[in-house]
Design an enzyme around this catalytic site. Structure first.
Site, mmCIF file in Angstrom:
data_model
loop_
_atom_site.group_PDB
_atom_site.id
_atom_site.type_symbol
_atom_site.label_atom_id
_atom_site.label_comp_id
_atom_site.label_asym_id
_atom_site.label_seq_id
_atom_site.Cartn_x
_atom_site.Cartn_y
_atom_site.Cartn_z
ATOM 1 N N THR A 20 -4.412 -0.226 2.902
ATOM 2 C CA THR A 20 -2.952 -0.311 2.998
ATOM 3 C C THR A 20 -2.520 -0.368 4.455
ATOM 4 O OG1 THR A 20 -2.800 0.971 0.961
ATOM 5 C CG2 THR A 20 -0.791 0.761 2.253
ATOM 6 N N LYS B 252 0.599 -6.194 -4.510
ATOM 7 C CA LYS B 252 -0.407 -5.177 -4.865
ATOM 8 C C LYS B 252 -0.455 -5.188 -6.390
ATOM 9 C CE LYS B 252 -2.600 -1.091 -4.463
ATOM 10 N NZ LYS B 252 -3.705 -0.671 -3.603
ATOM 11 N N SER C 223 -1.622 3.044 -8.415
ATOM 12 C CA SER C 223 -1.674 4.268 -9.216
ATOM 13 C C SER C 223 -1.556 5.462 -8.274
ATOM 14 C CB SER C 223 -2.960 4.317 -10.050
ATOM 15 O OG SER C 223 -4.073 4.057 -9.262
ATOM 16 N N GLU D 140 -2.878 -6.704 -1.104
ATOM 17 C CA GLU D 140 -3.858 -5.613 -1.023
ATOM 18 C C GLU D 140 -4.504 -5.450 -2.391
ATOM 19 O OE1 GLU D 140 -2.378 -1.605 -0.174
ATOM 20 O OE2 GLU D 140 -4.357 -0.793 -0.601
ATOM 21 N N GLY D 141 -5.823 -5.427 -2.406
ATOM 22 C CA GLY D 141 -6.534 -5.185 -3.664
ATOM 23 C C GLY D 141 -6.388 -3.719 -4.072
ATOM 24 N N GLY E 8 -8.846 -0.288 -4.688
ATOM 25 C CA GLY E 8 -10.208 0.224 -4.515
ATOM 26 C C GLY E 8 -11.065 -0.809 -3.798
ATOM 27 N N ASN F 109 -12.136 0.793 10.492
ATOM 28 C CA ASN F 109 -10.937 1.621 10.561
ATOM 29 C C ASN F 109 -11.228 3.046 10.071
ATOM 30 O OD1 ASN F 109 -7.843 1.962 10.454
ATOM 31 N ND2 ASN F 109 -8.488 2.551 8.417
#
Ligand SMILES: Nc1ncnc2c1ncn2[C@@H]1O[C@H](COP(=O)(O)OP(=O)(O)O)[C@@H](O)[C@H]1O
Ligand SMILES: [Mg+2]
Length: 238
Positions: A16, A37, A41, A122-123, A125, A182
């Site tokens: 993220t 996205k 969750s 953004e995927g 996981g 990161n």
């Protein structure tokens, strides 16, 4: 579709944050950016009223992406499936008594992309996380067809996780835009420096580093381009 699909070697690696930096960089450069996205969750972990979600560090993924990109998409346009429990999307859907519909996700991603010049998706996981029992994050990445940016940790274990993800992305017929390590420490150890070089060499891939950022101050976020400049542009810049 122009933009990037941001995946990671796992959850909590910084997808993220990296997506936000990429979206912000394009937005600051004047591009119209949309974010996406497929499912979010863990919303139970945030304060109950969205109006208390004020500054970046407290925002759930899809709203941090919106803030970063300057987009005015509605919540459901960014993240068509939103769940409370902090579990994988297919289980979260199950617990909510529904099934994620890949067609609905593809349609929503298309609609988001049509509003903008660039889409940052953004995927969820890692690359092989299921959205349904037979539609994985990988399948969505294939359907969107954008270059894939892989976020990974700098430390021990990352070579294997990163090379596995690179292999999976390329086997899916997709291009790896770059790997972002990161958060890159201020004083990297020998191991971290070596990991970076090893991933670049064995993965034949561009590797960048993102330091720890102050999420509450978007005006000070570092730039992070979608992909590496073309070789000619790199030569001209040198
Ligand atoms: N470079 C960074 N600077 C500051 N905080 C970071 C950085 N990278 C990750 N974090 C923090 O670490 C946690 C996990 O990052 P996140 O981007 O949410 O991971 P993912 O999306 O892969 O699950 C979040 O609390 C996020 O704010
Ligand atoms: Mg995330």
């Amino acid at each position: 579709m122009r933009g990037a699909f941001v995946t990671g070697t796992g959850t909590e690696v910084g997808k993220t944050v990296v997506s936000a930096m990429v979206a912000r960089t394009a937005y600051t450069a004047g591009a119209r950016v949309a974010v996406f996205k497929p499912a979010v969750s863990g919303l139970d972990d945030y304060p109950p009223r969205p109006e208390t979600w004020e500054s970046a560090p407290e925002l759930p993924d899809h709203l941090l992406l919106r803030l970063a990109s300057g987009s005015r998409q509605r919540e459901d346009e960014i993240a068509p499936y939103r769940y409370g429990p902090p579990v994988s999307p297919h289980l979260a859907a199950d617990l909510a008594g529904e099934q994620i519909d890949p067609n609905l996700i593809r349609g929503a991603a298309d609609a988001a992309a049509r509003q903008a010049e660039l889409l940052v998706c953004e995927g969820v996981g890692g690359f092989l996380v299921p959205l349904t029992s037979d539609y994985l994050v990988r399948d969505l990445a294939i359907d969107l067809g954008m270059p894939v940016l892989i976020v990974a940790s700098p430390g021990l274990g990352t070579i294997n996780h990163t090379l596995l993800t690179i292999e999976a992305v390329r086997n899916a017929g997709l291009e790896v835009a770059k790997v972002v390590l990161n958060p890159w420490p201020e004083a990297p150890s020998l191991l971290e420096v070596s990991n970076r070089e090893t991933i670049a060499e064995l993965g034949s891939v561009a590797v960048e580093m993102l330091p720890h950022v102050q999420l509450a101050s978007p005006e000070r976020w570092p730039e992070l381009a979608l992909s590496e400049p073309e070789p000619e542009r790199r030569l001209r810049a040198a």
